[in-house]
Design a protein around this motif. Structure first.
Motif, PDB file in Angstrom:
ATOM      1  N   LEU A   1       0.827  -1.211   0.000  1.00  0.00           N
ATOM      2  CA  LEU A   1       0.000   0.000   0.000  1.00  0.00           C
ATOM      3  C   LEU A   1       0.859   1.258   0.000  1.00  0.00           C
ATOM      4  CD1 LEU A   1      -2.937  -0.938   2.406  1.00  0.00           C
ATOM      5  CD2 LEU A   1      -3.070  -0.511  -0.054  1.00  0.00           C
ATOM      6  N   ALA A   2       1.954   1.243   0.751  1.00  0.00           N
ATOM      7  CA  ALA A   2       2.843   2.407   0.785  1.00  0.00           C
ATOM      8  C   ALA A   2       3.481   2.643  -0.586  1.00  0.00           C
ATOM      9  CB  ALA A   2       3.919   2.215   1.856  1.00  0.00           C
ATOM     10  N   VAL A   3       3.931   1.583  -1.231  1.00  0.00           N
ATOM     11  CA  VAL A   3       4.538   1.718  -2.564  1.00  0.00           C
ATOM     12  C   VAL A   3       3.504   2.230  -3.563  1.00  0.00           C
ATOM     13  CG1 VAL A   3       5.519   0.423  -4.508  1.00  0.00           C
ATOM     14  CG2 VAL A   3       6.373   0.030  -2.183  1.00  0.00           C
ATOM     15  N   ILE A   4       2.308   1.656  -3.521  1.00  0.00           N
ATOM     16  CA  ILE A   4       1.239   2.113  -4.420  1.00  0.00           C
ATOM     17  C   ILE A   4       0.908   3.576  -4.132  1.00  0.00           C
ATOM     18  CG2 ILE A   4      -1.188   1.801  -5.052  1.00  0.00           C
ATOM     19  CD1 ILE A   4      -0.719  -1.246  -4.482  1.00  0.00           C
ATOM     20  N   GLY A   5       0.902   3.955  -2.845  1.00  0.00           N
ATOM     21  CA  GLY A   5       0.659   5.352  -2.481  1.00  0.00           C
ATOM     22  C   GLY A   5       1.704   6.285  -3.071  1.00  0.00           C
TER      23      GLY A   5
ATOM     24  N   LEU B   1      -6.127   9.374  -0.874  1.00  0.00           N
ATOM     25  CA  LEU B   1      -5.960   8.919   0.507  1.00  0.00           C
ATOM     26  C   LEU B   1      -7.256   8.363   1.096  1.00  0.00           C
ATOM     27  CD1 LEU B   1      -3.517  11.632   1.881  1.00  0.00           C
ATOM     28  CD2 LEU B   1      -3.015   9.229   1.408  1.00  0.00           C
ATOM     29  N   ALA B   2      -8.407   8.843   0.659  1.00  0.00           N
ATOM     30  CA  ALA B   2      -9.676   8.274   1.140  1.00  0.00           C
ATOM     31  C   ALA B   2      -9.803   6.823   0.689  1.00  0.00           C
ATOM     32  CB  ALA B   2     -10.856   9.100   0.649  1.00  0.00           C
ATOM     33  N   ALA B   3      -9.375   6.521  -0.528  1.00  0.00           N
ATOM     34  CA  ALA B   3      -9.418   5.143  -1.027  1.00  0.00           C
ATOM     35  C   ALA B   3      -8.481   4.250  -0.217  1.00  0.00           C
ATOM     36  CB  ALA B   3      -9.046   5.103  -2.504  1.00  0.00           C
ATOM     37  N   PHE B   4      -7.288   4.752   0.083  1.00  0.00           N
ATOM     38  CA  PHE B   4      -6.347   3.979   0.902  1.00  0.00           C
ATOM     39  C   PHE B   4      -6.912   3.755   2.306  1.00  0.00           C
ATOM     40  CE2 PHE B   4      -3.353   5.329  -2.354  1.00  0.00           C
ATOM     41  CZ  PHE B   4      -2.648   4.160  -2.568  1.00  0.00           C
TER      42      PHE B   4
ATOM     43  N   ASN C   1     -10.478   8.792  -6.488  1.00  0.00           N
ATOM     44  CA  ASN C   1     -10.619   7.930  -5.310  1.00  0.00           C
ATOM     45  C   ASN C   1     -11.443   6.683  -5.616  1.00  0.00           C
ATOM     46  OD1 ASN C   1      -9.582   8.849  -2.438  1.00  0.00           O
ATOM     47  ND2 ASN C   1      -9.963  10.688  -3.659  1.00  0.00           N
ATOM     48  N   ALA C   2     -12.533   6.838  -6.359  1.00  0.00           N
ATOM     49  CA  ALA C   2     -13.388   5.689  -6.685  1.00  0.00           C
ATOM     50  C   ALA C   2     -12.625   4.681  -7.545  1.00  0.00           C
ATOM     51  CB  ALA C   2     -14.657   6.156  -7.392  1.00  0.00           C
ATOM     52  N   CYS C   3     -11.910   5.169  -8.541  1.00  0.00           N
ATOM     53  CA  CYS C   3     -11.123   4.259  -9.392  1.00  0.00           C
ATOM     54  C   CYS C   3     -10.009   3.586  -8.591  1.00  0.00           C
ATOM     55  CB  CYS C   3     -10.547   5.011 -10.587  1.00  0.00           C
ATOM     56  SG  CYS C   3     -11.806   5.497 -11.788  1.00  0.00           S
ATOM     57  N   ALA C   4      -9.352   4.342  -7.752  1.00  0.00           N
ATOM     58  CA  ALA C   4      -8.283   3.771  -6.922  1.00  0.00           C
ATOM     59  C   ALA C   4      -8.858   2.731  -5.972  1.00  0.00           C
ATOM     60  CB  ALA C   4      -7.573   4.867  -6.135  1.00  0.00           C
ATOM     61  N   PHE C   5     -10.001   3.030  -5.366  1.00  0.00           N
ATOM     62  CA  PHE C   5     -10.622   2.075  -4.453  1.00  0.00           C
ATOM     63  C   PHE C   5     -11.023   0.805  -5.196  1.00  0.00           C
ATOM     64  CE2 PHE C   5     -14.296   0.391  -2.051  1.00  0.00           C
ATOM     65  CZ  PHE C   5     -13.630   0.092  -0.867  1.00  0.00           C
ATOM     66  N   GLY C   6     -11.573   0.953  -6.391  1.00  0.00           N
ATOM     67  CA  GLY C   6     -11.929  -0.206  -7.195  1.00  0.00           C
ATOM     68  C   GLY C   6     -10.708  -1.052  -7.529  1.00  0.00           C
ATOM     69  N   GLY C   7      -9.624  -0.399  -7.920  1.00  0.00           N
ATOM     70  CA  GLY C   7      -8.393  -1.120  -8.230  1.00  0.00           C
ATOM     71  C   GLY C   7      -7.794  -1.797  -7.011  1.00  0.00           C
ATOM     72  N   LEU C   8      -7.762  -1.089  -5.896  1.00  0.00           N
ATOM     73  CA  LEU C   8      -7.234  -1.675  -4.662  1.00  0.00           C
ATOM     74  C   LEU C   8      -8.105  -2.830  -4.183  1.00  0.00           C
ATOM     75  CD1 LEU C   8      -6.205   1.616  -2.820  1.00  0.00           C
ATOM     76  CD2 LEU C   8      -4.643  -0.130  -3.708  1.00  0.00           C
ATOM     77  N   SER C   9      -9.424  -2.701  -4.345  1.00  0.00           N
ATOM     78  CA  SER C   9     -10.328  -3.794  -3.972  1.00  0.00           C
ATOM     79  C   SER C   9     -10.087  -5.021  -4.842  1.00  0.00           C
ATOM     80  CB  SER C   9     -11.793  -3.349  -4.101  1.00  0.00           C
ATOM     81  OG  SER C   9     -12.076  -2.329  -3.186  1.00  0.00           O
ATOM     82  N   ALA C  10      -9.865  -4.793  -6.124  1.00  0.00           N
ATOM     83  CA  ALA C  10      -9.582  -5.905  -7.034  1.00  0.00           C
ATOM     84  C   ALA C  10      -8.272  -6.595  -6.650  1.00  0.00           C
ATOM     85  CB  ALA C  10      -9.523  -5.408  -8.477  1.00  0.00           C
ATOM     86  N   LEU C  11      -7.242  -5.798  -6.351  1.00  0.00           N
ATOM     87  CA  LEU C  11      -5.963  -6.381  -5.910  1.00  0.00           C
ATOM     88  C   LEU C  11      -6.140  -7.178  -4.624  1.00  0.00           C
ATOM     89  CD1 LEU C  11      -3.415  -3.495  -6.590  1.00  0.00           C
ATOM     90  CD2 LEU C  11      -3.565  -5.704  -7.756  1.00  0.00           C
ATOM     91  N   LYS C  12      -6.948  -6.662  -3.701  1.00  0.00           N
ATOM     92  CA  LYS C  12      -7.217  -7.369  -2.443  1.00  0.00           C
ATOM     93  C   LYS C  12      -7.902  -8.699  -2.723  1.00  0.00           C
ATOM     94  CE  LYS C  12      -9.595  -6.810   1.969  1.00  0.00           C
ATOM     95  NZ  LYS C  12     -10.770  -7.588   2.085  1.00  0.00           N
TER      96      LYS C  12
END
Length: 183
Positions: free
Chosen positions: A20-24, A37-40, A151-162
């Motif tokens: 998460l830090a690297v992606i940030g 940051l809201a997505a993170f 934020n929505a796109c980042a959250f979607g991408g992070l959710s997919a990675l999770k």
């Protein structure tokens, strides 16, 4: 290092926070001050216990700041440092809001609620600061919409990675338990 070195929960958690830090940091290089940051905060609240979620959110914020100062040459002055600290505090508040929503609502609705809570807490906190500083005339709808979409796109991408990481971990666990039974 072997694959088993990453099989303990502590190792997986540490690796997840580092990722998460690297992606940030990478998001910072692409979006500068619009890092999601809201997505993170929301994905951290959905992925970890409360303490670890705050740590992960803080790590994403710290990576954002480090990348900004090191590569984007953020000015080192009182105003920039104060805004950086405020964004860190707001990210943690957003993580708490997301965690609260996630604990109250389960499933896909909980995932959505966590994101909305994090985003509303994040943007609401920024609006309060802007109002306190008399900067509300600088707030614009298109800018807020852009931040929401990032934020929505980042959250979607992070959710997919999770989801991918979770399914890979489950497959590994099943394979190792089958191997143990046949041994």
């Amino acid at each position: 290092m072997t694959a088993s070195d990453f099989s303990s929960p502590v190792s997986r958690t540490t690796l997840s926070i580092a990722a998460l830090a690297v992606i940030g940091a990478l998001f910072t290089l692409g979006f500068a001050c619009a890092v999601p940051l809201a997505a993170f905060a929301a994905i951290s609240a959905m992925s970890f216990d409360r303490r670890t979620a705050l740590l992960a959110t803080g790590a994403a914020w710290l990576a954002n700041q480090a990348a900004g100062f090191a590569f984007l040459h953020y000015p080192i002055d009182g105003e920039t440092l104060a805004w950086g600290a405020a964004l860190g505090a707001i990210a943690l508040i957003s993580c708490e809001a997301a965690g609260l929503a996630a604990r109250r609502i389960s499933g896909v609705a909980g995932l959505s609620a966590a994101f909305v809570a994090a985003f509303v807490a994040y943007e609401g906190s920024l609006l309060l600061i802007d109002a306190g500083l008399g900067l509300l005339e600088h707030v614009d709808f298109l800018g807020a919409t852009r931040i929401l979409l990032i934020n929505a796109c980042a959250f979607g991408g992070l959710s997919a990675l999770k989801s991918i990481a979770s399914s890979t971990s489950l497959r590994r666990k099943r394979a190792s338990s089958l191997s143990a039974r046949h041994a």
